[in-house]
Write a protein that holds these residues in place. Structure first.
Motif, PDB file in Angstrom:
ATOM      1  N   TRP A  93       0.102  -3.071  -6.609  1.00  0.00           N
ATOM      2  CA  TRP A  93      -1.035  -3.882  -6.183  1.00  0.00           C
ATOM      3  C   TRP A  93      -0.803  -5.322  -6.589  1.00  0.00           C
ATOM      4  O   TRP A  93       0.032  -5.631  -7.432  1.00  0.00           O
ATOM      5  N   ASP A 122       0.846  -1.183   0.000  1.00  0.00           N
ATOM      6  CA  ASP A 122       0.000   0.000   0.000  1.00  0.00           C
ATOM      7  C   ASP A 122       0.888   1.241   0.000  1.00  0.00           C
ATOM      8  O   ASP A 122       1.646   1.472   0.950  1.00  0.00           O
ATOM      9  N   ASN A 148       2.031  10.449  -6.446  1.00  0.00           N
ATOM     10  CA  ASN A 148       0.611  10.338  -6.748  1.00  0.00           C
ATOM     11  C   ASN A 148       0.438  10.231  -8.255  1.00  0.00           C
ATOM     12  O   ASN A 148       1.014  11.017  -9.002  1.00  0.00           O
ATOM     13  N   ARG A 153      -7.122  11.022   0.827  1.00  0.00           N
ATOM     14  CA  ARG A 153      -7.801  10.655   2.075  1.00  0.00           C
ATOM     15  C   ARG A 153      -6.808  10.462   3.212  1.00  0.00           C
ATOM     16  O   ARG A 153      -7.035  10.931   4.327  1.00  0.00           O
ATOM     17  N   ALA A 154      -5.706   9.787   2.944  1.00  0.00           N
ATOM     18  CA  ALA A 154      -4.724   9.508   3.993  1.00  0.00           C
ATOM     19  C   ALA A 154      -3.970  10.763   4.423  1.00  0.00           C
ATOM     20  O   ALA A 154      -3.590  10.893   5.584  1.00  0.00           O
ATOM     21  N   VAL A 183       0.300   4.416   0.462  1.00  0.00           N
ATOM     22  CA  VAL A 183       0.101   5.457   1.485  1.00  0.00           C
ATOM     23  C   VAL A 183       0.742   5.112   2.827  1.00  0.00           C
ATOM     24  O   VAL A 183       0.894   5.986   3.671  1.00  0.00           O
ATOM     25  N   ALA A 206      -6.858   7.598  -2.583  1.00  0.00           N
ATOM     26  CA  ALA A 206      -6.308   7.034  -1.348  1.00  0.00           C
ATOM     27  C   ALA A 206      -5.278   7.974  -0.725  1.00  0.00           C
ATOM     28  O   ALA A 206      -5.250   8.162   0.495  1.00  0.00           O
TER      29      ALA A 206
END
Length: 182
Positions: free
Chosen positions: A166, A20, A31, A49-50, A22, A46
């Motif tokens: 991922w 992950d 990003n 938000r983080a 973040v 993501a």
């Protein structure tokens, strides 16, 4: 971060990990941004938000727009990373394949140049443009890894360049990584 693949390039190294983005404790994460530097979905959403979406959007507004193939930098706010480098990859269907390749590589080079400009030792990338922007990951992986290696051979900084992938993209990058000559 279960499996870590590593390639030394002089004093620097490229790492490939499944994980992950973040959560990475590095100087900067990258990003996969849009030209307007607006909060989006996927990796971009993501990160916003983080980091704290409102603060991140204000910081992005101050440095927007960012043309395809370029990058901008903002603080990381609530992220473990001190900075976020916002890199804009190409929407694959809008360009001839060779031009899309050039723009993708340019986004990675621009990110690394910003990291050097800010004196950063470590940076973590996602697979830019291979999600909603439709850049085929099988095409991107060898291009990206070769571009990262060439950049580090030339500049020897940052000392750590990590690709955080991922579960679905990691095997493709792992295969491209295996094809690289040390």
């Amino acid at each position: 971060m279960d499996q870590v693949l590593s390639l030394h390039v002089g004093q620097s190294r490229i790492e490939l990990v499944e994980g992950d983005l973040v959560t990475q404790a590095v100087d900067a994460i990258v990003n996969a941004a849009n030209e307007a530097l607006q909060q989006g979905g996927g990796v971009c959403g993501a990160i916003f938000r983080a980091a704290g979406a409102e603060q991140m959007q204000q910081a992005c507004n101050a440095v927007a727009p960012c043309p395809t193939g370029e990058a901008r930098i903002t603080p990381g706010f609530a992220l473990p990373a001190r900075y976020v480098i916002h890199a804009v990859g190409p929407i694959f269907s809008r360009y001839a394949p060779e031009e899309a390749d050039r723009l993708l590589i340019s986004a990675y080079h621009a990110s690394l140049a910003l990291a050097r400009q800010y004196g950063l030792d470590s940076i973590a990338f996602p697979s830019i443009a291979t999600g909603i922007y439709g850049f085929p990951v099988e095409r991107a992986a060898p291009l990206v890894l070769r571009a990262l290696r060439e950049d580090l051979q030339l500049h020897q900084a940052p000392t750590l360049v990590r690709m955080v992938l991922w579960r679905d993209t990691f095997p493709v990058y792992r295969e491209a990584f295996a094809q690289m000559q040390p």
